[in-house]
Scaffold this motif. Structure first.
Motif, short mmCIF file in Angstrom:
data_model
loop_
_atom_site.label_atom_id
_atom_site.label_comp_id
_atom_site.label_asym_id
_atom_site.label_seq_id
_atom_site.Cartn_x
_atom_site.Cartn_y
_atom_site.Cartn_z
N VAL A 139 0.99 -1.21 0.05
CA VAL A 139 -0.01 -0.13 0.12
C VAL A 139 0.74 1.45 -0.15
O VAL A 139 0.37 2.09 -0.80
CB VAL A 139 -0.90 0.01 1.28
N SER A 198 -1.17 -0.60 -7.36
CA SER A 198 -2.53 -0.54 -7.91
C SER A 198 -3.51 -1.68 -7.26
O SER A 198 -2.74 -2.82 -6.90
CB SER A 198 -2.90 -0.74 -9.40
N PRO A 199 -4.75 -1.61 -7.36
CA PRO A 199 -5.65 -2.85 -6.69
C PRO A 199 -5.47 -3.97 -7.39
O PRO A 199 -5.51 -5.11 -6.97
CB PRO A 199 -7.12 -2.21 -6.81
N ASP A 200 -5.35 -4.04 -8.72
CA ASP A 200 -4.90 -5.12 -9.54
C ASP A 200 -3.70 -5.77 -9.09
O ASP A 200 -3.73 -7.04 -9.03
CB ASP A 200 -4.93 -4.73 -11.08
N ARG A 244 -4.01 -7.67 -5.89
CA ARG A 244 -4.71 -8.74 -5.94
C ARG A 244 -3.87 -9.85 -6.59
O ARG A 244 -3.87 -10.92 -6.05
CB ARG A 244 -6.06 -8.58 -6.92
N CYS A 253 -12.70 -8.59 -3.89
CA CYS A 253 -12.41 -7.74 -2.73
C CYS A 253 -12.69 -6.32 -2.88
O CYS A 253 -11.83 -5.76 -4.15
CB CYS A 253 -11.05 -7.88 -2.55
N ASP A 254 -13.28 -5.61 -2.22
CA ASP A 254 -13.30 -4.01 -2.35
C ASP A 254 -12.07 -3.32 -1.84
O ASP A 254 -11.94 -2.22 -2.31
CB ASP A 254 -14.51 -3.61 -1.65
N ASN A 255 -11.35 -4.03 -1.00
CA ASN A 255 -10.21 -3.10 -0.67
C ASN A 255 -9.35 -4.19 -0.37
O ASN A 255 -9.30 -5.12 -0.34
CB ASN A 255 -10.42 -2.37 0.72
N TRP A 256 -7.89 -3.49 0.13
CA TRP A 256 -6.47 -4.31 0.27
C TRP A 256 -6.90 -5.29 1.43
O TRP A 256 -6.49 -6.18 1.98
CB TRP A 256 -5.44 -3.50 0.25
#
Length: 249
Positions: free
Chosen positions: A56, A61-63, A66, A104-107
């Motif tokens: 973080v 990035s979120p991708d 994931r 998942c909406d967040n880390w």
């Protein structure tokens, strides 16, 4: 690799990137795998938390976060397979990981899934080992190694002479009861000892190398990097950062 029902993870499923920060994160998964192998659940959670915080703060990035979560779980399944546990059953119990992590909406949710999966796998490893039973001969050998690993010339032949057994037979015992061969076990003992010494900031790496049984510092550096995914200096920085994080909590 098949994940859940009719779902396959491949590199095409994931975001392709030459992001150097991401590959730095991948290197940081090795201590997590070692903690999993030793079924040290507290360390697993600690290292996973550090990994996600680094991801973080590194603005992944979120991708990519994931993808990092997938990578971590895939590596953990390799650890499970290495101790003789069938991964198919473990995967079935986890459900469709591809879908769960993708949604998942967040880390924090991804971190929770990773921790839950690794905790379950650690339990399976412990169960597998408890079913194996004990062997007094191998227990005596492990104690002997603990007393002599600092000797740079320590070898399988020396162990065989001490216990009046053939090297092939000892190798067979090691594989059955430690899930690794003699030399890998010896390296593990030495590297774990080095990791403890590296926590002392004033100890020189050359001195640590000699103390844990390496007469050649280059050999020590290669073994440490192969075993942990980090150089001794990088590991020391990791420990200092971990201690700093704990102090702030």
């Amino acid at each position: 690799m098949v994940i859940g029902s009719n779902s396959v993870i491949s590199i095409e499923d994931l975001l392709e990137s030459d992001n150097q920060e991401y590959y730095r994160m991948i290197k940081m998964t090795d201590p997590i795998m070692e903690a999993l192998k030793q079924t040290e659940t507290d360390k697993i959670k600690e290292f996973v938390a550090m990994l996600f915080q680094e991801a973080v703060s590194g603005s992944l990035s979120p991708d990519l976060i994931r993808q990092l979560s997938y990578e971590l779980i895939m590596k953990s399944l390799q650890v499970v397979a290495s101790v003789g546990i069938a991964t198919e059953e473990a995967l079935e119990e986890m459900g469709n990981l591809h879908q769960r992590i993708h949604q998942c909406d967040n880390w924090q949710e991804a971190e929770w899934i990773v921790n839950t999966v690794l905790e379950g796998l650690a339990g399976k490893i412990e169960e597998k080992r408890s079913q194996r039973g004990s062997n007094k001969t191998i227990e005596k050998m492990l104690a002997y190694i603990q007393d002599h690993y600092q000797e740079s010339e320590f070898s399988l032949d020396q162990l065989a002479d001490k216990f009046e057994l053939s090297p092939p037979y000892i190798s067979k015992l090691f594989k059955e009861h430690t899930e690794r061969n003699f030399i890998d076990y010896l390296i593990e003992i030495r590297i774990n000892a080095a990791k403890e010494l590296l926590a002392a900031k004033n100890r020189k790496i050359n001195d640590i190398s000699e103390v844990v049984g390496y007469s050649n510092t280059r050999s020590f550096l290669r073994a440490f990097k192969k075993y942990t995914g980090m150089t001794p200096s990088e590991y020391r920085e990791w420990v200092i950062k971990s201690e700093g994080k704990t102090a702030l909590e």
